[in-house]
Design a protein around this motif. Structure first.
Motif, PDB file in Angstrom:
ATOM      1  N   GLU A  79      71.311  36.573  13.856  1.00  0.00           N
ATOM      2  CA  GLU A  79      70.882  35.324  13.220  1.00  0.00           C
ATOM      3  C   GLU A  79      70.707  34.224  14.260  1.00  0.00           C
ATOM      4  N   LYS A  80      71.609  34.161  15.227  1.00  0.00           N
ATOM      5  CA  LYS A  80      71.503  33.156  16.291  1.00  0.00           C
ATOM      6  C   LYS A  80      70.293  33.430  17.183  1.00  0.00           C
ATOM      7  N   PHE A 319      74.588  15.938  25.957  1.00  0.00           N
ATOM      8  CA  PHE A 319      73.545  15.042  25.464  1.00  0.00           C
ATOM      9  C   PHE A 319      74.128  14.235  24.301  1.00  0.00           C
ATOM     10  N   PRO A 320      74.687  13.072  24.585  1.00  0.00           N
ATOM     11  CA  PRO A 320      75.411  12.324  23.543  1.00  0.00           C
ATOM     12  C   PRO A 320      74.530  11.897  22.377  1.00  0.00           C
ATOM     13  N   ASP A 321      73.245  11.684  22.623  1.00  0.00           N
ATOM     14  CA  ASP A 321      72.354  11.253  21.540  1.00  0.00           C
ATOM     15  C   ASP A 321      71.958  12.405  20.622  1.00  0.00           C
ATOM     16  N   LYS A 322      72.272  13.627  21.054  1.00  0.00           N
ATOM     17  CA  LYS A 322      71.872  14.796  20.268  1.00  0.00           C
ATOM     18  C   LYS A 322      73.066  15.654  19.850  1.00  0.00           C
ATOM     19  N   ASN A 323      74.277  15.280  20.276  1.00  0.00           N
ATOM     20  CA  ASN A 323      75.466  16.100  20.043  1.00  0.00           C
ATOM     21  C   ASN A 323      75.220  17.550  20.471  1.00  0.00           C
ATOM     22  N   ALA A 324      74.549  17.660  21.612  1.00  0.00           N
ATOM     23  CA  ALA A 324      74.173  18.981  22.128  1.00  0.00           C
ATOM     24  C   ALA A 324      74.801  19.180  23.503  1.00  0.00           C
ATOM     25  N   LEU A 325      75.224  20.400  23.770  1.00  0.00           N
ATOM     26  CA  LEU A 325      75.964  20.705  24.993  1.00  0.00           C
ATOM     27  C   LEU A 325      75.327  21.883  25.707  1.00  0.00           C
ATOM     28  N   GLY A 364      84.310  18.851  22.364  1.00  0.00           N
ATOM     29  CA  GLY A 364      84.512  19.771  21.247  1.00  0.00           C
ATOM     30  C   GLY A 364      84.512  19.124  19.878  1.00  0.00           C
ATOM     31  N   ASP A 365      84.914  17.863  19.779  1.00  0.00           N
ATOM     32  CA  ASP A 365      84.951  17.199  18.478  1.00  0.00           C
ATOM     33  C   ASP A 365      83.558  16.816  17.983  1.00  0.00           C
ATOM     34  N   GLU A 366      82.611  16.665  18.903  1.00  0.00           N
ATOM     35  CA  GLU A 366      81.302  16.138  18.530  1.00  0.00           C
ATOM     36  C   GLU A 366      80.176  17.167  18.609  1.00  0.00           C
ATOM     37  N   ALA A 367      80.349  18.210  19.385  1.00  0.00           N
ATOM     38  CA  ALA A 367      79.248  19.155  19.618  1.00  0.00           C
ATOM     39  C   ALA A 367      78.812  19.846  18.333  1.00  0.00           C
ATOM     40  N   TRP A 379      75.511  27.319  16.905  1.00  0.00           N
ATOM     41  CA  TRP A 379      75.411  26.103  16.109  1.00  0.00           C
ATOM     42  C   TRP A 379      76.643  25.918  15.217  1.00  0.00           C
ATOM     43  N   GLY A 380      76.945  24.650  14.905  1.00  0.00           N
ATOM     44  CA  GLY A 380      78.029  24.316  13.996  1.00  0.00           C
ATOM     45  C   GLY A 380      79.327  24.077  14.734  1.00  0.00           C
TER      46      GLY A 380
END
Length: 685
Positions: A79-80, A319-325, A364-367, A379-380
């Motif tokens: 799925e990923k 990427f703080p504006d995207k909550n992406a790591l 870890g709290d935001e990703a 994801w998630g």
């Protein structure tokens, strides 16, 4: 209390001594350009042949047992791998300007929607199916990946005006193909910056396919790397580059027939390595500490330094504006290497786990999504926390448990047999041993802390492999009897032992056809059973070379450093590599002081002591035997015979290169520089 049997000790120590003697420039041998080689030997009395064989009943049983202890109904990795697909070509083949095949996903179409054959470990077959997904994917808004176009993913961050590229893959051709595909699909944008996450060649080799040198030198495009990048990126591919290049043939299966049920499959990080042109461009910006920030083309990026993990210089990006790591290569859909089979410095499992947990602490709290340079994203937030923790736990387990056994007196070979993950960790698909393995990573921990010596003085100074093999054969007394016993053991499925004892016979007598063919048959079955793609490639390559010898085009190869790498050498690297090339014993009577004055740069003093080249920075000798004055950009000419005298480059520099003093004495070293042969033997003496 530990009890150690004679057979275990013989296998682990004595036989291993007989085996002990046996990137990055790109391998330019494509799967479609292989030379048919006649078998080096004829068939023998045991009816052994040089033919590729099918899976034996023992291999079939071992492979089918995978279904009993792994949950093949868990399809979350599929799925990923499929999520976010925007577009994909119906078939994917990438060729260079001459039409030569550089990279192919078409070659792996045989794995689609089919069950694993008897000659493939079902877990590795499943992983090959996952890595056969390719095309343009959306990771999250403004972040895209072109996957399956190289061993490495091509990641594109959408800025206000152009693309920010994260890692440029292995070759110029694959990078160009990925860039062309995303521009064709989403609209053309210029590349405004490149971030290279770490020092391995499959992450910067495609630089010239993404940007031009002129745009980099003018400041139009920046190349951002972690601190220490140049030193490690260049030295790893130069100092031991020839040996690593040859060994990579085994690790990646470059010389095997095209992928197939009885040939190579995926190699953990992807399907295969491309065979195009590897480039290099000097970085323009260096990240030095965690928390350092860059805003490029409207995109905010915060960097986390992770030195000493998967690479000596590596970094993640938030990427703080995207909550992406972006996790670089610190995570993947496979267990990675603490030691890589092609040869590299051992990595620290404890440090690796620490930085993964540090990533969790920081982000870890935001990703909401993590993506990486190999395989597929995750994801998630809950899934991400579990994923990072699970990856960290496996590296920490291998590190800690290996040290526990080390402190109980076990050797590396014994620890490799004993290491077993807790059940919950063993069921993680994303840390199954498709690239690294639990066994050779445990040996890496031993090597890091204890080195090569197992503390038994009988193996402090063992005979070299060929001499040891001859003594073994002398003591055995009857080679025919050994072959008959080995054939019996082969028929009983004891392939590890048969491969080892046949190696002894081959090292004693490389023309022993029965030993070569039986050893090849054993290696082949081990390859079929391997869950690791790199182990499978190594076993099958060894089998092929036992049957047919080293291909003539490989045997004739000579090492050549890539022009881009050579141009990027720092002066001290030139002096160090000159010392590696020099046969010091041949000039052991040579003692000289050589001043190297680099115009507009530093001065260096070379001291040649008994043929050994030593260097010092920012100093010179008043009584130097030789003084060489040259432009900084010409320093690599020291690696050319007689400083390249008579070449167009030397003539072009005119009077800017001056050699004063005992020129003839200094030039003596150029008579004894080795030209390394990339086709050296591995499976035989």
């Amino acid at each position: 209390m530990r009890i150690q049997g004679l057979t275990g000790r013989l296998t682990a120590a004595v036989i291993s001594a007989a085996l002990a003697s046996s990137f990055l420039s790109a391998c330019n041998l494509s799967d479609n350009n292989q030379t048919e080689v006649e078998p080096v030997l004829d068939a023998g009395s045991l009816n052994l042949t040089a033919d590729v064989k099918g899976a034996t009943k023992h291999t079939r049983e071992i492979n089918h047992s995978c279904y009993d202890h792994l949950d093949f109904s868990d399809l979350r990795e599929f799925e990923k791998a499929e999520k976010g697909l925007i577009a994909a070509p119906e078939q994917l083949e990438i060729r260079d300007s001459t039409g030569k095949l550089v990279y192919s996903q078409k070659a792996f179409e045989f794995v689609r929607d089919t069950d694993a054959p008897d000659s493939a470990n079902p877990s590795l077959w499943r992983h090959t199916q996952l890595n056969h997904h390719y095309g343009l994917y959306e990771v999250t808004e403004g972040i895209y990946q072109v996957r399956g176009y190289d061993l490495t993913n091509f990641t594109f961050i959408e800025g206000d005006t152009g693309w920010i590229v994260f890692d440029t893959g292995t070759t110029v051709e694959t990078m160009q193909a990925a860039l062309a595909f995303i521009n064709e699909t989403l609209g053309e944008r210029p590349v405004v910056a490149v971030i290279v996450s770490h020092t391995h060649g499959d992450h910067y080799g495609g630089l010239r396919g993404a940007v031009s040198e002129e745009d980099v030198l003018s400041g139009k495009v920046s190349i951002i790397v972690p601190e220490g990048f140049e030193k490690h990126a260049i030295s790893e591919n130069l100092y031991a580059g020839t040996a690593m290049f040859r060994r990579a043939f085994y690790q990646y299966g470059h010389l095997l027939p095209p992928p197939g049920a009885q040939s190579k499959l995926a190699i953990g990080l992807g399907t295969q390595t491309p065979s195009g042109f590897n480039s290099y461009l000097a970085p323009t910006d260096h990240i030095t500490h965690t928390g350092e920030k860059r805003v490029i083309d409207g995109v905010t990026m915060v960097f986390q330094m992770t030195p000493g993990t998967e690479a000596p210089a590596e970094m993640n990006t938030w990427f703080p504006d995207k909550n992406a790591l972006w996790m670089a290569e610190n995570c993947a859909g496979t267990l990675h290497n603490l030691y890589t089979l092609r040869g590299a410095q051992v990595r620290d499992g404890n440090t690796w786990a620490y930085y993964l947990m540090d990533t969790l602490k920081l982000y870890g709290d935001e990703a909401e999504v993590i993506f990486q340079s190999h395989n597929w994203p995750c994801w998630g937030n809950e899934e991400i926390v579990d994923y990072l923790t699970g990856q960290a736990a496996v590296y920490k387990f291998i590190n800690d448990q290996s040290l526990m056994y080390i402190n109980q007196g076990y050797t590396s070979e014994e620890i490799a047999e004993m290491i077993k993950l807790p059940d919950d960790l063993e069921q993680q698909w994303h840390t199954r041993p498709y690239y690294g393995t639990y066994k050779h990573n445990a040996k890496a921990v031993y090597q890091k802390y204890m080195g090569w010596y197992n503390a038994n003085p009988a193996y402090l100074d063992p005979l070299p492999p060929t001499e040891s093999a001859k003594k073994f054969v002398e003591y055995m007394g009857n080679t025919d009897r050994v072959l008959r016993l080995a054939k019996r053991d082969f028929d009983n499925g004891e392939y590890r032992w048969v491969a080892e004892i046949m190696s002894v016979l081959v090292y004693d007598d490389p023309t022993n056809k029965e030993a070569r063919y039986l050893g090849a048959d054993a290696l082949e079955q081990l390859g079929y059973q391997s869950e690791s793609g790199t182990w499978r490639s190594a076993y099958l390559t060894g089998a092929q070379e036992l049957r047919h010898g080293v291909p003539p085009e490989v045997a004739a190869m000579r090492s050549r450093a890539a022009n881009d790498i050579t141009r990027a050498l720092e002066p001290y690297m030139v002096f160090e590599y000159l010392g590696i090339l020099l046969d010091s014993n041949a000039v052991q009577d040579l003692n000289l002081k050589v001043n190297i004055n680099l115009t507009g740069d530093k001065s260096y003093l070379l001291t040649i002591k008994s043929g050994v080249i030593l260097y010092q920075e920012d100093t010179s000798a008043k009584n130097a035997d030789v003084t060489i004055t040259m432009p900084r950009q010409a320093v690599t000419m020291l690696l050319l015979p007689n400083l390249g005298e008579g070449t167009p480059e030397f003539k072009q520099l005119g009077d800017s290169i001056k050699i004063e003093g005992k020129k003839a004495a200094f030039f003596e070293i150029y008579k004894h520089l080795e030209e390394f042969n990339t086709g050296f033997n591995i499976i035989e003496p």
